[in-house]
Design a protein around this motif. Sequence first.
Motif, PDB file in Angstrom:
ATOM      1  N   ASP A 199       0.832   3.262  -3.228  1.00 58.61           N
ATOM      2  CA  ASP A 199      -0.479   3.671  -3.715  1.00 58.61           C
ATOM      3  C   ASP A 199      -0.783   5.083  -3.203  1.00 58.61           C
ATOM      4  OD1 ASP A 199      -3.361   4.124  -3.698  1.00 58.61           O
ATOM      5  OD2 ASP A 199      -3.573   1.997  -4.165  1.00 58.61           O
TER       6      ASP A 199
ATOM      7  N   LYS B 264      -3.987   5.542  -1.038  1.00 57.58           N
ATOM      8  CA  LYS B 264      -3.930   4.915   0.289  1.00 57.58           C
ATOM      9  C   LYS B 264      -2.991   5.671   1.220  1.00 57.58           C
ATOM     10  CE  LYS B 264      -5.495   0.485  -1.244  1.00 57.58           C
ATOM     11  NZ  LYS B 264      -5.251  -0.881  -1.519  1.00 57.58           N
TER      12      LYS B 264
ATOM     13  N   HIS C 194       0.820  -1.218   0.000  1.00 56.23           N
ATOM     14  CA  HIS C 194       0.000   0.000   0.000  1.00 56.23           C
ATOM     15  C   HIS C 194       0.849   1.260   0.000  1.00 56.23           C
ATOM     16  CE1 HIS C 194      -3.756  -2.152   1.797  1.00 56.23           C
ATOM     17  NE2 HIS C 194      -3.316  -2.708   0.679  1.00 56.23           N
TER      18      HIS C 194
END
Length: 81
Positions: free
Chosen positions: A40, A43, A37
């Motif tokens: 990302d 995120k 994550h």
Amino acid sequence: MTDAFDRWIEWTKKPPGQRTGLPSEIHATVRSLPREHRADRQKVNAAVEHRAELDGPEGRRGFTSTTTRMERGGTWAKRNG
């Protein structure tokens, strides 16, 4: 404008020993995410924003604030106490 994700990526590209300039709140929050994550943008930015909401306008509050919330019988204390 640079967001938390951009600051994180810029920091990770610096050589060890030259990694200054990243606020501890961003570092701790992103490091708490699963490795997959951390790449990302949505995120990372969502996690950092959520942390800022939890910290409130006064910033980090630490142990004293947690104790105070528990003493007041906050929701977290009721679920986890």
